[in-house]
Design an enzyme around this catalytic site. Structure first.
Site, short mmCIF file in Angstrom:
data_model
loop_
_atom_site.label_atom_id
_atom_site.label_comp_id
_atom_site.label_asym_id
_atom_site.label_seq_id
_atom_site.Cartn_x
_atom_site.Cartn_y
_atom_site.Cartn_z
N ASP A 1 0.85 -1.18 0.00
CA ASP A 1 0.00 0.00 0.00
C ASP A 1 0.89 1.24 0.00
OD1 ASP A 1 -2.67 1.31 0.37
OD2 ASP A 1 -1.70 2.02 2.19
N GLU B 1 -12.31 20.85 4.47
CA GLU B 1 -11.61 19.75 5.11
C GLU B 1 -11.34 19.98 6.59
OE1 GLU B 1 -10.91 16.89 4.03
OE2 GLU B 1 -10.26 16.86 1.93
N GLU C 1 -10.23 13.87 8.96
CA GLU C 1 -9.09 13.20 9.56
C GLU C 1 -8.22 12.53 8.49
OE1 GLU C 1 -10.59 10.50 12.46
OE2 GLU C 1 -11.21 12.06 13.86
N HIS C 2 -8.56 12.77 7.23
CA HIS C 2 -7.77 12.19 6.14
C HIS C 2 -6.44 12.93 6.04
CE1 HIS C 2 -6.54 10.98 2.10
NE2 HIS C 2 -7.44 10.00 2.19
N GLY D 1 -12.89 7.44 -2.10
CA GLY D 1 -12.11 7.29 -3.31
C GLY D 1 -12.25 8.43 -4.30
N GLY E 1 -13.51 12.11 -3.04
CA GLY E 1 -13.31 13.40 -2.39
C GLY E 1 -14.40 13.69 -1.39
N VAL F 1 -17.89 16.50 -0.25
CA VAL F 1 -18.87 17.53 -0.59
C VAL F 1 -19.21 18.24 0.72
CG1 VAL F 1 -21.13 18.04 -1.56
CG2 VAL F 1 -19.81 16.11 -2.44
N LEU G 1 -17.10 21.36 -3.64
CA LEU G 1 -16.57 20.05 -4.00
C LEU G 1 -15.06 20.09 -3.93
CD1 LEU G 1 -18.68 19.30 -7.23
CD2 LEU G 1 -19.20 18.61 -4.89
N ASP H 1 -1.09 -0.49 6.61
CA ASP H 1 -1.09 0.03 7.99
C ASP H 1 -2.41 0.68 8.40
OD1 ASP H 1 -0.92 2.28 6.34
OD2 ASP H 1 0.11 3.44 7.88
#
Length: 349
Positions: free
Chosen positions: A15, A48, A52-53, A81, A83, A85, A94, A213
């Site tokens: 990954d 954002e 937590e991304h 996968g 994004g 909104v 967006l 992970d």
């Protein structure tokens, strides 16, 4: 079972985020279509703000470092996968990849060439749109671990096919995969499809090891013949993996495979010696030589032969105690580079 499966691997899937890279991305470029770059960054960071991304956190961190005022989103929805909104100050914002923009009929042609150039440099580009109109894009790059390319080379030397798995678009993924020297790159893989990609490789007749992970990696770790979890990863990944790496050094994946192969090599040798002794001495004990020598195997000799068999197997096994994987012999790559640089400097002087 884990050691045996690890020794038989033919393909290993890595990954990208958090495994081959540090998982600590940072904003490198901001492109504005309308307004200023700060306006684009504020809109993206506000969307954002509660995410937590890792990519979202990188955008928010960049905005705060620039002392930009952010707005709390009134609504937030993640599109896995693709994004997010968000609703901000009456606008529908967006933030995501080209697929998200295409699905919402947002025209990205104004900055498409610039975005593709950034992607060819290995950066992840996220487009920003407000109320269906493109406002700009934010490019984020994740630092590749210093040992990743070395680990990929060593895995290939072991005869393994090395596959990089990522949700990035094909252009970005190919650029990073080219830097690392992977055999194959599986790009634009949604989080929920990682296990299916591992299953597809298994259906092709491969024995697959998966290294990951994150929470999203857990199903793929479970699907693989040998799941290898990075020790610094999430609890669910560590619970799912068959092999847990104590450190987050990707070179330990190479060491794990080498240890497994050496272990199984000794197991086969022990079986050979154990069966060899028995095949040689059982006919003697049964009296095959008696017509010629009138000799029989006494209980004392039988005990000695049995002890000799056990002793040879035990001593052969103890060789594992002093075994050091070849990847762990000598100074680490970073230290090698430093020592080389010092030698060059001394020669120059």
């Amino acid at each position: 079972d884990a050691v045996e499966s690890l020794s038989r691997l033919t393909t290993i899937v890595l990954d990208k985020t958090g495994t081959l890279t540090r998982g600590e991305p940072s904003v490198t470029n901001v492109i504005a279509v309308s307004g200023s770059e700060d306006d684009v960054l504020v809109l993206a960071a506000s969307a954002e703000k509660n995410s937590e991304h890792p990519l979202g956190e990188a955008i928010v961190r960049a905005a705060r470092e620039s002392n930009l005022a952010l707005t709390d989103p009134e609504a937030f929805d993640s599109v896995p996968g693709h994004g997010i909104v968000a609703a901000i100050a009456g606008q529908t914002v967006l933030l995501g990849n080209r697929k998200l923009m295409d699905e919402r009929s947002v025209d990205t042609t104004a900055i498409l060439a610039g975005a593709e150039q950034l992607e060819s440099e290995g950066k992840t580009v996220m487009f920003v749109a407000a109320n269906g109109v493109l406002t700009g894009a934010v490019a984020v790059a994740d630092t590749v671990r210093e040992t990743s390319a070395h680990a990929v080379r060593e895995l290939r030397k072991l005869g393994l096919e090395v596959v990089m798995l990522t949700g990035d678009n094909a252009r970005t993924a190919t650029a990073i995969g080219g830097q690392l020297g992977n055999d194959r790159v599986l790009a634009e893989v949604l989080p929920g499809d990682k296990a299916a990609e591992v299953k597809r490789l298994q259906d092709e007749g491969r024995t697959v090891g998966m290294v990951g992970d994150g929470v999203n990696d857990a199903p793929a770790l479970a699907q693989a013949n040998a799941g290898i979890a990075i020790g610094s990863g999430t609890d669910v990944a560590r619970e799912t993996g068959n092999v847990i790496l104590i450190r987050d050094d990707i070179l330990d994946v190479v060491a794990a495979v080498q240890v497994a192969r050496q272990t199984m090599r000794l197991v086969r040798q022990n079986l050979f010696w154990a069966f060899g002794y028995n095949m040689a001495t059982i006919p003697v004990a049964a009296g095959i030589l008696y017509p010629l020598t009138t000799q029989i195997v006494s209980p004392e000799l039988a005990a000695l032969l049995m002890a000799t068999s056990s002793f040879s197997v035990t001593m052969n096994t103890l060789r594992m105690k002093g075994f050091v994987p070849s990847i762990k012999r000598g100074p680490p790559p970073a230290r090698q580079k430093q020592e080389t640089a010092l030698r060059v400097a001394e020669t120059a002087r």
